[in-house]
Design an enzyme around this catalytic site. Structure first.
Site, PDB file in Angstrom:
ATOM      1  N   LYS A   1       0.835  -1.206   0.000  1.00  0.00           N
ATOM      2  CA  LYS A   1       0.000   0.000   0.000  1.00  0.00           C
ATOM      3  C   LYS A   1       0.870   1.256   0.000  1.00  0.00           C
ATOM      4  CE  LYS A   1      -3.892  -2.271   2.221  1.00  0.00           C
ATOM      5  NZ  LYS A   1      -4.663  -2.450   3.462  1.00  0.00           N
TER       6      LYS A   1
ATOM      7  N   HIS B   1       0.191  -6.937  17.849  1.00  0.00           N
ATOM      8  CA  HIS B   1      -0.819  -7.996  17.877  1.00  0.00           C
ATOM      9  C   HIS B   1      -1.726  -7.856  19.094  1.00  0.00           C
ATOM     10  CE1 HIS B   1       3.014  -9.699  16.378  1.00  0.00           C
ATOM     11  NE2 HIS B   1       2.265 -10.248  15.449  1.00  0.00           N
TER      12      HIS B   1
END
Length: 114
Positions: free
Chosen positions: A59, A99
């Site tokens: 991206k 995470h």
């Protein structure tokens, strides 16, 4: 400056690994990435973080047609993770991976001169 961010569901990555096994792992991750994954206990959260980092990098650079294994994310834990592209370290790039129990997220920032 170029910025990319991605989030991956750990459960989804786990399901894909369970279904496709080595076919998926060897299509997406390099030998070095898989070696690090195994050394760290083969946790799915590790794979999800690396997957999100590769997506974030894509991206950021805004380019299509790149194979997954052209992007390599190494390091972490006790050292900052680093992005390699086409066998070259992306100098000046910042990469962060995080995470929760359910999600892995990554952001990539690349200076314009990189």
């Amino acid at each position: 400056m170029k910025v990319g961010i991605d989030i991956a569901e750990i459960k989804r990555i786990s399901e894909v690994v369970r279904h496709w096994g080595d076919k998926f792992l060897n299509r997406i991750f390099t030998k070095n990435e898989l070696k690090e994954w195994k050394a760290r206990g083969s946790r799915t959260s590790f794979l999800a973080g690396r997957f999100a980092a590769k997506e974030a990098f894509l991206k950021a650079i805004g380019t299509s047609g790149i194979r997954w294994k052209e992007i390599e994310v190494l390091g972490g834990l006790m050292e900052k993770p680093v992005i390699w592209f086409g066998g070259k370290k992306i100098e000046g790039a910042d990469l962060s991976i995080s995470h929760t129990e359910e999600l892995a997220i990554s952001i990539v920032i690349i200076p314009n001169n990189a």
